[in-house]
Design an enzyme around this catalytic site. Structure first.
Site, PDB file in Angstrom:
ATOM      1  CD  GLN A  87      -2.574  -1.294   2.628  1.00  0.00           C
ATOM      2  OE1 GLN A  87      -2.191  -0.683   3.612  1.00  0.00           O
ATOM      3  NE2 GLN A  87      -3.624  -2.084   2.646  1.00  0.00           N
ATOM      4  CD  GLU A  89       5.257   4.176   4.564  1.00  0.00           C
ATOM      5  OE1 GLU A  89       6.184   3.348   4.580  1.00  0.00           O
ATOM      6  OE2 GLU A  89       4.183   3.992   3.978  1.00  0.00           O
ATOM      7  CG  ASP A  96       6.158 -22.488  -1.377  1.00  0.00           C
ATOM      8  OD1 ASP A  96       5.771 -22.531  -0.195  1.00  0.00           O
ATOM      9  OD2 ASP A  96       5.401 -22.667  -2.342  1.00  0.00           O
ATOM     10  CG  HIS A 128       0.137  -3.959  10.223  1.00  0.00           C
ATOM     11  ND1 HIS A 128      -0.977  -3.436  10.840  1.00  0.00           N
ATOM     12  CD2 HIS A 128       0.590  -2.986   9.408  1.00  0.00           C
ATOM     13  CE1 HIS A 128      -1.183  -2.209  10.399  1.00  0.00           C
ATOM     14  NE2 HIS A 128      -0.245  -1.908   9.533  1.00  0.00           N
ATOM     15  NE  ARG A 139       3.784  -0.848  10.580  1.00  0.00           N
ATOM     16  CZ  ARG A 139       3.953  -1.189   9.315  1.00  0.00           C
ATOM     17  NH1 ARG A 139       4.694  -2.225   9.018  1.00  0.00           N
ATOM     18  NH2 ARG A 139       3.388  -0.503   8.354  1.00  0.00           N
ATOM     19  CG  HIS A 197       3.102  -6.537   7.553  1.00  0.00           C
ATOM     20  ND1 HIS A 197       2.034  -6.572   6.666  1.00  0.00           N
ATOM     21  CD2 HIS A 197       3.767  -5.380   7.292  1.00  0.00           C
ATOM     22  CE1 HIS A 197       2.068  -5.482   5.921  1.00  0.00           C
ATOM     23  NE2 HIS A 197       3.106  -4.754   6.265  1.00  0.00           N
ATOM     24  NE  ARG A 220       8.860  -4.374   6.201  1.00  0.00           N
ATOM     25  CZ  ARG A 220       7.800  -3.937   5.511  1.00  0.00           C
ATOM     26  NH1 ARG A 220       7.893  -3.692   4.222  1.00  0.00           N
ATOM     27  NH2 ARG A 220       6.639  -3.750   6.108  1.00  0.00           N
ATOM     28  CB  SER A 273      10.172  -4.910   1.670  1.00  0.00           C
ATOM     29  OG  SER A 273       9.070  -4.157   2.050  1.00  0.00           O
TER      30      SER A 273
HETATM   31  C1  LIG Z   1      -0.555  -5.786   2.907  1.00  0.00           C
HETATM   32  C2  LIG Z   1       0.889  -5.504   2.598  1.00  0.00           C
HETATM   33  C3  LIG Z   1       1.323  -4.197   2.452  1.00  0.00           C
HETATM   34  C4  LIG Z   1       2.682  -3.943   2.159  1.00  0.00           C
HETATM   35  N1  LIG Z   1       3.086  -2.651   1.939  1.00  0.00           N
HETATM   36  C5  LIG Z   1       4.372  -2.414   1.551  1.00  0.00           C
HETATM   37  C6  LIG Z   1       4.801  -1.108   1.193  1.00  0.00           C
HETATM   38  O1  LIG Z   1       4.023  -0.172   1.212  1.00  0.00           O
HETATM   39  N2  LIG Z   1       6.101  -0.936   0.817  1.00  0.00           N
HETATM   40  C7  LIG Z   1       7.001  -1.961   0.767  1.00  0.00           C
HETATM   41  O2  LIG Z   1       8.168  -1.741   0.413  1.00  0.00           O
HETATM   42  N3  LIG Z   1       6.615  -3.211   1.087  1.00  0.00           N
HETATM   43  C8  LIG Z   1       5.331  -3.466   1.456  1.00  0.00           C
HETATM   44  N4  LIG Z   1       4.941  -4.738   1.758  1.00  0.00           N
HETATM   45  C9  LIG Z   1       5.921  -5.819   1.602  1.00  0.00           C
HETATM   46  C10 LIG Z   1       6.154  -6.104   0.122  1.00  0.00           C
HETATM   47  O3  LIG Z   1       4.928  -6.037  -0.559  1.00  0.00           O
HETATM   48  C11 LIG Z   1       6.768  -7.485  -0.098  1.00  0.00           C
HETATM   49  O4  LIG Z   1       7.894  -7.652   0.723  1.00  0.00           O
HETATM   50  C12 LIG Z   1       7.223  -7.648  -1.560  1.00  0.00           C
HETATM   51  O5  LIG Z   1       6.160  -7.350  -2.435  1.00  0.00           O
HETATM   52  C13 LIG Z   1       7.712  -9.063  -1.818  1.00  0.00           C
HETATM   53  O6  LIG Z   1       7.939  -9.201  -3.196  1.00  0.00           O
HETATM   54  P1  LIG Z   1       8.545 -10.540  -3.768  1.00  0.00           P
HETATM   55  O7  LIG Z   1       8.719 -10.325  -5.222  1.00  0.00           O
HETATM   56  O8  LIG Z   1       9.707 -10.945  -2.957  1.00  0.00           O
HETATM   57  O9  LIG Z   1       7.408 -11.638  -3.475  1.00  0.00           O
HETATM   58  P2  LIG Z   1       5.836 -11.634  -3.779  1.00  0.00           P
HETATM   59  O10 LIG Z   1       5.348 -10.373  -4.370  1.00  0.00           O
HETATM   60  O11 LIG Z   1       5.161 -12.123  -2.544  1.00  0.00           O
HETATM   61  O12 LIG Z   1       5.713 -12.736  -4.915  1.00  0.00           O
HETATM   62  C14 LIG Z   1       6.003 -14.083  -4.661  1.00  0.00           C
HETATM   63  C15 LIG Z   1       5.796 -14.851  -5.938  1.00  0.00           C
HETATM   64  O13 LIG Z   1       6.340 -16.151  -5.803  1.00  0.00           O
HETATM   65  C16 LIG Z   1       5.408 -17.110  -6.255  1.00  0.00           C
HETATM   66  N5  LIG Z   1       5.712 -18.371  -5.579  1.00  0.00           N
HETATM   67  C17 LIG Z   1       5.866 -18.603  -4.256  1.00  0.00           C
HETATM   68  N6  LIG Z   1       6.149 -19.901  -4.039  1.00  0.00           N
HETATM   69  C18 LIG Z   1       6.168 -20.495  -5.255  1.00  0.00           C
HETATM   70  C19 LIG Z   1       6.362 -21.834  -5.695  1.00  0.00           C
HETATM   71  N7  LIG Z   1       6.590 -22.842  -4.849  1.00  0.00           N
HETATM   72  N8  LIG Z   1       6.302 -22.094  -7.020  1.00  0.00           N
HETATM   73  C20 LIG Z   1       6.033 -21.105  -7.922  1.00  0.00           C
HETATM   74  N9  LIG Z   1       5.846 -19.825  -7.553  1.00  0.00           N
HETATM   75  C21 LIG Z   1       5.900 -19.531  -6.247  1.00  0.00           C
HETATM   76  C22 LIG Z   1       4.068 -16.495  -5.912  1.00  0.00           C
HETATM   77  O14 LIG Z   1       3.021 -17.110  -6.653  1.00  0.00           O
HETATM   78  C23 LIG Z   1       4.340 -15.056  -6.323  1.00  0.00           C
HETATM   79  O15 LIG Z   1       4.221 -14.926  -7.725  1.00  0.00           O
HETATM   80  C24 LIG Z   1       3.596  -5.012   2.050  1.00  0.00           C
HETATM   81  C25 LIG Z   1       3.155  -6.318   2.209  1.00  0.00           C
HETATM   82  C26 LIG Z   1       1.812  -6.582   2.463  1.00  0.00           C
HETATM   83  C27 LIG Z   1       1.361  -7.997   2.602  1.00  0.00           C
END
Ligand SMILES: Cc1cc2nc3c(=O)[nH]c(=O)nc-3n(C[C@H](O)[C@H](O)[C@H](O)COP(=O)(O)OP(=O)(O)OC[C@H]3O[C@@H](n4cnc5c(N)ncnc54)[C@H](O)[C@@H]3O)c2cc1C
Length: 539
Positions: free
Chosen positions: A48, A114, A215, A236, A282, A343, A378, A383
């Site tokens: 968000q 923030e 995973d 959170h 938090r 979170h 964090r 992130s």
């Molecule tokens: C509600 C919320 C609000 C947030 N707000 C912020 C913010 O404002 N600013 C900020 O910096 N961060 C924020 N965060 C944290 C941030 O969103 C995440 O840390 C970041 O998006 C993670 O990105 P990622 O690419 O590592 O993983 P993700 O975006 O979680 O993607 C993981 C991917 O891996 C795939 N996957 C997982 N396991 C497997 C498997 N075994 N086989 C195949 N595919 C798999 C999933 O399907 C997905 O496509 C927030 C998080 C949440 C939940």
């Protein structure tokens, strides 16, 4: 028999980290991107607040580094922090080229501030930054000739040459369960990137989407990689508590606008925990709520903003108002039931500045990785930035490896000759629920030695039961996730038991003090008892 797929790079995960890496690599290599569900089903889409980056000339990278180090409570790797902070502007410029239209204030970015940031430096797209990032990256990836996307494909395990009996070790691909055909496919690639997100689903209450089951962390551990700092789970403080609401956050801004936290009998309790009351950081608020819920055996506490004018509430919090109203809660007239929720996973697979893991050919980026950026806590909005910076770093490194990285070791087909269809799916649903419940009760916001020991005994039982189930029945998405969740729970508990102090997000009543020497908790898969191997990460 399942299909066989061959690419130059296999990227497991389609969030900000995985897609950024894919887009950087697309001009040079043939890429497969896997997602367990739809491509936008990870946490990225749910983010968000925004992305932290120094773009205002009055701000400085030095200040951003200092804020990050301060939040990390002595455990950030300074080299990593500088690396990420100094690449932030470049990452933002790239996102804009990929189509993300950040909110503007005239010619400048509109910046928000923030908790923990000493300056306004968070770029955002209204209150749905993640959606803007995810939708633009997905569109770009779909338009790139060299990127093939595979939705509904769940990676089960990595394949390494060592596992295939080779003399040297390299990651050469993965076994992947296709949810649509119900078959296990082989994905071969000389370079594999884990971008699988966090592991917050290991807890009963979480702000994360269903797929955050750790995973990648579990797969890397089973393949032989070090995993670090898994005890640092960010909670959170206020997630909506309702049987029909899943993972809905009630933003901190509600407390900022005067919302107060109440016990079930209506008593306000935050002032007795911290002079800043509801506006405390938090982790302090989450701990106070947890304390009161455990003391009273209550299912939730309440966040009340109903004393403010109804028009103001609807104007400032239209989304919360509408969601709560759809569940029969009128927040202009009654308090909102809330619980803290897991979170963010600060720990993960140990990587270097390129995202490289302990196994040649295997990279980990985004929330699945442990880069040393977050330390023991964090800093908000760092992130997504980490995902983008490491997505590019891994891509740049892989480009230099690709010509030489050709695997000659063929991966055998997945062997299903000794398994049958499950006739007892209740084992999965029961253990899934049991694990998340006791992780919440015993390994949550406030820990004790005794609670951790209780959790450890239960994990041992579940590990045996699920291993037996996994050995006898055909795999499916739920079983793959449960197996990973149990391994991740095990890593969290081992790490938490090893940390005999309270630091950052790890708080234990038995060791409330801060140790003079700040050390990472690094678990080594090749050792019999990782509790013996608490060591600092090199680099
Ligand atoms: C509600 C919320 C609000 C947030 N707000 C912020 C913010 O404002 N600013 C900020 O910096 N961060 C924020 N965060 C944290 C941030 O969103 C995440 O840390 C970041 O998006 C993670 O990105 P990622 O690419 O590592 O993983 P993700 O975006 O979680 O993607 C993981 C991917 O891996 C795939 N996957 C997982 N396991 C497997 C498997 N075994 N086989 C195949 N595919 C798999 C999933 O399907 C997905 O496509 C927030 C998080 C949440 C939940």
């Amino acid at each position: 028999m399942g299909e066989r797929n061959r690419h130059d790079v296999l990227i497991i995960g389609s969030g900000a980290a995985g897609l950024a890496a894919a887009l950087h690599l697309a001009p040079y290599a043939k890429i497969a991107v896997l997602s367990k569900d739809e491509l936008d089903s990870g946490s990225t889409d749910w983010a968000q607040g925004g992305i932290a980056a120094v773009t205002d000339p009055a701000d400085s990278e030095y200040e951003h580094v200092q804020d990050t180090l301060h939040a990390g409570a002595g455990l950030c790797r300074e080299k990593t922090v500088w690396h990420v902070v100094c690449h932030a502007r470049e990452a933002i410029a790239q996102l804009i080229r990929w189509g993300v239209a950040f909110d503007r204030d005239g010619n400048d970015f509109h910046l928000t501030q923030e908790g923990g940031h000493s300056f306004r430096r968070v770029l955002h797209v209204a209150d749905a930054t993640g959606r803007a990032v995810s939708s633009n990256l997905i569109r770009e990836a779909r338009g790139a000739a060299n990127i093939e996307t595979f939705a509904n494909h769940v990676a089960i395990d990595l394949v390494t040459t060592a596992k295939l009996g080779g003399a040297t070790n390299r990651c050469v691909g993965a076994y992947v369960y296709n949810q649509q055909t119900d078959h296990v496919e082989v994905f071969e690639a000389p370079c594999v990137i884990l971008a699988t997100g966090g592991a917050s689903k290991v807890y009963l209450y979480t702000s994360n989407p269903d797929g955050s089951t750790g995973d990648g962390i579990a797969m890397a551990w089973r393949a032989g990689c070090r995993v670090a700092n898994m005890e640092f789970n960010q909670f959170h403080p206020t997630c909506l508590f309702h049987p029909h609401a899943k993972s809905f956050l009630i933003t901190e801004a509600v407390r900022g606008e005067g919302g107060v936290l109440l016990l079930p009998d209506g008593e306000r309790f935050m002032p007795k925990f911290d002079a800043r009351a509801e506006l405390a950081p938090r982790d302090v608020v989450a701990r106070a709520i947890d304390h009161e819920m455990k003391r009273l055996g209550a299912d939730c506490v309440y966040l009340d903003i109903s004393h403010k004018p109804s028009a103001l509430i609807k104007k400032h919090f239209p989304n919360i108002f509408a969601t709560c109203a759809s569940l029969g809660i009128d927040i202009t007239r009654e308090p909102i039931p809330v619980v803290p929720a897991a979170h963010y996973t600060c720990g993960g697979v140990v990587v270097d500045l390129n995202g490289g893991t302990d196994i040649p050919g295997l990279y980990a980026i985004g929330e699945a990785s442990f880069t040393g950026l977050h330390g023991a806590n964090r800093l908000a909005s760092n992130s997504l930035l980490e995902c983008l910076v490491y997505g590019k770093a891994a891509a740049d490194h892989i480009r230099t490896q690709l010509p030489a990285a050709t695997s000659t070791t063929p991966i055998p087909d997945w062997d299903e000759s000794r398994v049958k269809d499950s006739d007892e799916d209740v084992v999965i649903s029961h253990n899934w629920h049991e694990l998340r419940q006791f992780m919440w009760d015993y390994v949550g916001i406030v820990r004790t030695d005794k609670r951790l020991e209780r959790a450890m005994h239960r994990i041992e039982l579940l590990k045996r039961e699920v291993h037996e189930y996994y050995s006898n029945y055909r795999v499916g998405g739920d079983l793959i996730e449960l197996r990973n969740l149990i391994h991740v729970a095990d890593l969290i508990v081992r790490s938490a038991r090893a940390r005999r102090e309270s630091r950052g997000l790890h708080y234990t009543l038995d060791h409330p003090q801060l140790r003079a020497d700040a050390r990472d908790t690094v678990l080594y898969p090749s050792f019999a008892d990782p509790l013996d191997v608490l060591r600092p990460v090199a680099g």
